[in-house]
Design an enzyme around this catalytic site. Sequence first.
Site, PDB file in Angstrom:
ATOM      1  N   LYS A  22      -5.693  33.774  -3.267  1.00 13.34           N
ATOM      2  CA  LYS A  22      -4.596  33.377  -2.342  1.00 13.34           C
ATOM      3  C   LYS A  22      -3.849  34.627  -1.757  1.00 13.34           C
ATOM      4  O   LYS A  22      -3.676  34.505  -0.682  1.00 13.34           O
ATOM      5  CB  LYS A  22      -3.579  32.385  -3.019  1.00 13.34           C
TER       6      LYS A  22
ATOM      7  N   ASN B  96     -12.708  20.840  -2.529  1.00 11.11           N
ATOM      8  CA  ASN B  96     -13.302  22.140  -2.769  1.00 11.11           C
ATOM      9  C   ASN B  96     -13.510  22.272  -4.128  1.00 11.11           C
ATOM     10  O   ASN B  96     -13.274  21.493  -5.195  1.00 11.11           O
ATOM     11  CB  ASN B  96     -12.278  23.362  -2.497  1.00 11.11           C
TER      12      ASN B  96
ATOM     13  N   TYR C  61     -12.227  33.677  -1.725  1.00  8.60           N
ATOM     14  CA  TYR C  61     -11.784  32.298  -1.688  1.00  8.60           C
ATOM     15  C   TYR C  61     -12.767  31.395  -1.804  1.00  8.60           C
ATOM     16  O   TYR C  61     -13.729  31.443  -2.231  1.00  8.60           O
ATOM     17  CB  TYR C  61     -10.743  32.300  -0.227  1.00  8.60           C
TER      18      TYR C  61
ATOM     19  N   GLY D  20      -4.206  12.315  -6.060  1.00  7.22           N
ATOM     20  CA  GLY D  20      -3.298  13.247  -6.910  1.00  7.22           C
ATOM     21  C   GLY D  20      -2.401  14.121  -6.027  1.00  7.22           C
ATOM     22  O   GLY D  20      -1.829  13.661  -4.992  1.00  7.22           O
ATOM     23  N   THR D  21      -2.239  15.322  -6.704  1.00  8.51           N
ATOM     24  CA  THR D  21      -1.402  16.318  -6.307  1.00  8.51           C
ATOM     25  C   THR D  21      -1.656  16.578  -4.683  1.00  8.51           C
ATOM     26  O   THR D  21      -0.698  16.263  -3.825  1.00  8.51           O
ATOM     27  CB  THR D  21      -1.750  17.876  -6.939  1.00  8.51           C
TER      28      THR D  21
ATOM     29  N   GLU E 203       0.208  27.345  -7.522  1.00  8.84           N
ATOM     30  CA  GLU E 203      -0.937  26.885  -6.985  1.00  8.84           C
ATOM     31  C   GLU E 203      -1.775  26.239  -8.292  1.00  8.84           C
ATOM     32  O   GLU E 203      -1.896  26.882  -9.539  1.00  8.84           O
ATOM     33  CB  GLU E 203      -1.905  28.288  -6.589  1.00  8.84           C
TER      34      GLU E 203
ATOM     35  N   ASN F  80      -5.645  24.522   3.363  1.00  9.74           N
ATOM     36  CA  ASN F  80      -4.165  25.057   3.307  1.00  9.74           C
ATOM     37  C   ASN F  80      -4.267  26.502   3.873  1.00  9.74           C
ATOM     38  O   ASN F  80      -3.064  27.232   4.130  1.00  9.74           O
ATOM     39  CB  ASN F  80      -3.613  24.755   2.246  1.00  9.74           C
TER      40      ASN F  80
END
Length: 569
Positions: free
Chosen positions: A177, A423, A104, A306-307, A248, A468
């Site tokens: 994920k 990230n 990840y 943003g998102t 995602e 998350n």
Amino acid sequence: MTGNSGSPRPLRITARGRAVLADPRINRGTAFTGEQRRALDLVGLVPPRVLTQDEQADRAYGQFRDQAGDLAKSVYLTALHDRNEVLFYRLVGDHLEEMLPIVYTPTVGTAIRRYSTEYRRPRGVYLSVDAPEDVERSLRASGLGADDVDLIVATDGEGILGIGDWGVGGIDIAVGKLAVYTAAAGIDPRRTLPVMLDVGTNRPELLDNPLYLGNRHPRADRDTYDAFIDAYVTTAAKLFPNALLHWEDFGPANARRVLDRYRDRVCTFNDDIQGTGAVNLAAVLSGVRATGVPLPEHRIVVFGAGTAGIGVADQLRDALVGEGLSVEQATDRFWCVDRYGLLTADQGEALRDFQLLYARPVDGTDGWRRDENLPGIPLGEVVRRVRPTVLIGTSGQAGAFTEDIVREMAAHTGRPIILAMSNPTELAEATPADLLDWTDGKALVATGSPFAPVERDGTTYEIGQANNALVFPGLGLGAIAVRASRITDRMLRAAADAVARRTGDADVALLNAPLLPPIRELRGTSEAVAVAVARTAVEEGVARTVPDDVEAAVRAARWEPVYPPVEAV
Ligand SMILES: NC(=O)C1=CN([C@@H]2O[C@H](COP(=O)(O)OP(=O)(O)OC[C@H]3O[C@@H](n4cnc5c(N)ncnc54)[C@H](O)[C@@H]3O)[C@@H](O)[C@H]2O)C=CC1
Ligand SMILES: CC(=O)C(=O)O
Ligand SMILES: [Mg+2]
């Protein structure tokens, strides 16, 4: 559900000989017993000694440690995943803190950049915008039937972490994920699918790379894109009616639109908007406890609207409304800063739909310094004027929280809450060591990617990971355990509260305590999230299965990386 936390169901194997060893879902290599080797025609195809899974895991861990560098470790783990899925999850589960950064963030970012160069084997389903008529055929080719799929993670690869458009390489974020879902929450990996929605790429270096494996053309126009997404959702819902559809790393032009289009029609959620919103709320709630300042009294600056940034603002705003503020009062607690500076109502076309609500009235910023290059009001000026108590970074802009800005913030608040959520690691808005230095150790810090603890004046500060990953695995397990038909806002709020509760009251009062539960406790955190989510789904009337005992149902839904008995058929 095929959870096997009780006594595992036998695995029915029709394959024989080399075909068994070639299928990572059934292969267990040297751990096949003599009896199993005879039944599956494996005698002579593996070395004679039979190993236990513990012995296999020890050797695999040694091999992992022998790899030179993180990318090599990632390639090693991918190869293990492609060889023996159960052993892969055993290893990752045993060494979660060490291996999560490999499967990840941050290393998954490197793997995605180098996807077409390092490519060994396909994983998941690749759907092409150029052949929407093949969507059904491709999803069927997974070999999975209507009752076989609990979860699909899909990406279009446009907004990978903070590194942008990486086209077909984005499949690795879906794979990563899903690895976290299984390692953290025990989602049965055989009942999941990573899906790449290949709509092209706008990155010239990929279009020019002869090795590039995706569609070598620019991203599809909006109508073509929407029709393709619709073909995916409609077909996935038809073929796999129980599957949770996870979105995602879509770009800001599509992430929110796609979620809004489908959220009331199927069981779906966008991780960057809603999962990030929930983990951020959990961190802020811990900060509220640590500072003793009630949530409605905080002034919140979001940098990178943003998102993720607006997802975070929305979740916090809903929490403020829950504390009794009107929507207007709650919205007024936010100052969102994007690439043109503070969002203000006079920015017209530059404002995206989902940002409009947070645009500040122009007359409230009379006299504020503007930066002609932006050309709006820069972060430093916003911090000077607003005196925020919470500063959130979701911009993908490395180092944007400068010493001046952080010192200015710290001059006006006892314990600034600073969440540098971008990230991978190198894009964090600031490092924890700098944030603690510039605030004399008073900042309450969390970061999106893992950072080592910081030593300061003889005190060790453990840094919470505001990612998350603390939310989506448990959210998924809870939804699957009760076969939720929707993911509701209350389910996300329940997830945030469950994460916040895992950060003990005693801990948050300490100067050096992390704002979030540590990754080494991710399995426990995910289980707590799952129970809270499942309970809320039942209360909300969206559970299609209502268990007598929700906790037991969640535990029963967990898959564990053990070799089940074999039935050769
Ligand atoms: N910790 C976590 O759980 C999560 C972290 N993130 C991180 O948040 C970052 C953003 O991700 P998304 O929201 O998905 O991307 P996005 O592209 O939707 O949003 C980024 C925003 O930053 C703005 N921006 C770009 N340059 C800027 C500048 N110089 N100053 C101010 N704003 C600027 C863009 O205009 C855009 O609105 C990424 O680094 C990502 O890794 C995203 C999701 C979850
Ligand atoms: C963590 C995550 O979802 C992101 O950085 O995009
Ligand atoms: Mg993401």
